[in-house]
Design an enzyme around this catalytic site. Structure first.
Site, PDB file in Angstrom:
ATOM      1  CG  ASP A 161     -31.041 -39.827  11.602  1.00 37.93           C
ATOM      2  OD1 ASP A 161     -31.784 -40.403  12.405  1.00 37.93           O
ATOM      3  OD2 ASP A 161     -30.921 -40.194  10.417  1.00 37.93           O
ATOM      4  CG  HIS A 219     -26.691 -50.615   5.737  1.00 35.02           C
ATOM      5  ND1 HIS A 219     -27.038 -49.468   5.061  1.00 35.02           N
ATOM      6  CD2 HIS A 219     -27.852 -51.228   6.065  1.00 35.02           C
ATOM      7  CE1 HIS A 219     -28.356 -49.393   4.995  1.00 35.02           C
ATOM      8  NE2 HIS A 219     -28.874 -50.440   5.595  1.00 35.02           N
ATOM      9  CG  HIS A 266     -23.468 -43.167   7.641  1.00 34.78           C
ATOM     10  ND1 HIS A 266     -23.525 -43.616   6.334  1.00 34.78           N
ATOM     11  CD2 HIS A 266     -24.761 -43.124   8.074  1.00 34.78           C
ATOM     12  CE1 HIS A 266     -24.785 -43.799   5.994  1.00 34.78           C
ATOM     13  NE2 HIS A 266     -25.556 -43.528   7.015  1.00 34.78           N
ATOM     14  CE  LYS A 293     -33.654 -42.409  10.532  1.00 35.68           C
ATOM     15  NZ  LYS A 293     -32.463 -42.397   9.684  1.00 35.68           N
ATOM     16  CB  CYS A 326     -33.111 -38.825   7.809  1.00 32.37           C
ATOM     17  SG  CYS A 326     -32.115 -40.235   7.270  1.00 32.37           S
TER      18      CYS A 326
HETATM   19  C1  VGL Z   1     -29.047 -39.872   6.366  1.00 30.21           C
HETATM   20  C2  VGL Z   1     -27.872 -40.436   4.485  1.00 30.21           C
HETATM   21  C3  VGL Z   1     -27.652 -41.701   4.980  1.00 30.21           C
HETATM   22  C4  VGL Z   1     -29.797 -38.827   7.125  1.00 30.21           C
HETATM   23  C5  VGL Z   1     -28.832 -41.139   6.883  1.00 30.21           C
HETATM   24  O1  VGL Z   1     -29.862 -38.892   8.369  1.00 30.21           O
HETATM   25  O2  VGL Z   1     -30.341 -37.914   6.462  1.00 30.21           O
HETATM   26  N1  VGL Z   1     -28.574 -39.537   5.173  1.00 30.21           N
HETATM   27  N2  VGL Z   1     -28.131 -42.045   6.181  1.00 30.21           N
HETATM   28 ZN    ZN Z   2     -27.584 -43.885   7.044  1.00 29.51          ZN
END
Ligand code: VGL
Ligand code: ZN
Length: 204
Positions: free
Chosen positions: A8, A51, A80, A105, A150
């Protein structure tokens, strides 16, 4: 065979809609690691705008509130990484071109997914474990954002799916809400995730 999993490294987490403090600073280190690995896989948080993890989709809720869902407690985030927006794009400074696979994802409206292997319902698989096995990869190194969400869930699932897993800590950045970083580090250590820093791999 080993692979680098880059979690990410997207605009949304780097100055974007779910900005993580210091996330920008890990990009040069992540890029040096990408240069070092033959196999690089990226993950991309990739949500529909309705979402379930967005506080905006729940009346009276604010960021970091939690709700109970059929699969357990869900933290509510600012909206986000919405599909098709620049917030969801990889950061321009990330050496993304070398990636052999991008795992998206969080695209199911009603399930969040921190892990690159299995969604938060702990049943829906992304296909990553099968892909790695078919490629003959048994060892993964995990970097990226966020250390305590994540990255941690991906690393713990890597172990659960039978992979040797190491997190390169200085190539990660945490959100750290309510002690989440300490808890994630302890949880990862308990299941057998290993920790190194980038200098253990890069000769610097
Ligand atoms: C993430 C919160 C929501 C991450 C993704 O990449 O850690 N955290 N979506
Ligand atoms: Zn997220």
């Amino acid at each position: 065979m080993k692979a680098l999993l880059v979690v990410d490294v997207q605009n949304g987490f780097i100055g974007g809609n779910l900005a993580v403090a210091g996330a920008n600073n890990i990009i040069p280190t992540v890029n040096r690691l990408i240069d070092e690995f033959d196999t690089v896989i990226l993950t991309q948080d990739y949500h529909p705008k309705d979402h379930i993890s967005f506080y905006q989709n729940h009346d009276g809720k604010k960021p970091f509130d939690t709700i109970e869902l059929p699969y357990g407690t869900q933290v509510l985030w600012n909206a986000h990484c919405i599909q098709g927006t620049t917030d969801a794009d990889f950061h321009a400074n990330l050496k993304a071109d070398k990636a052999e696979l991008i795992i998206r994802k969080g695209f199911h409206q009603d399930i969040d997914s921190y892990s690159a292997f299995m969604e938060a319902d702990r049943a829906t698989r992304t296909g990553l474990a099968g892909y790695l096995r078919e490629r003959g990869i048994d060892t993964v190194y995990v970097v990226g954002i966020a250390t305590d969400f994540c990255v941690a869930w991906t690393a713990m699932d890597a172990v659960a799916f039978g992979f040797d897993c190491t997190v390169i800590t200085d190539a990660t950045a945490p959100i750290d809400i309510d002690g989440s970083l300490d808890k994630a580090m302890a949880d990862m250590a308990e299941v057998g995730v290993k920790f190194i820093t980038s200098k253990d791999i890069l000769n610097q």
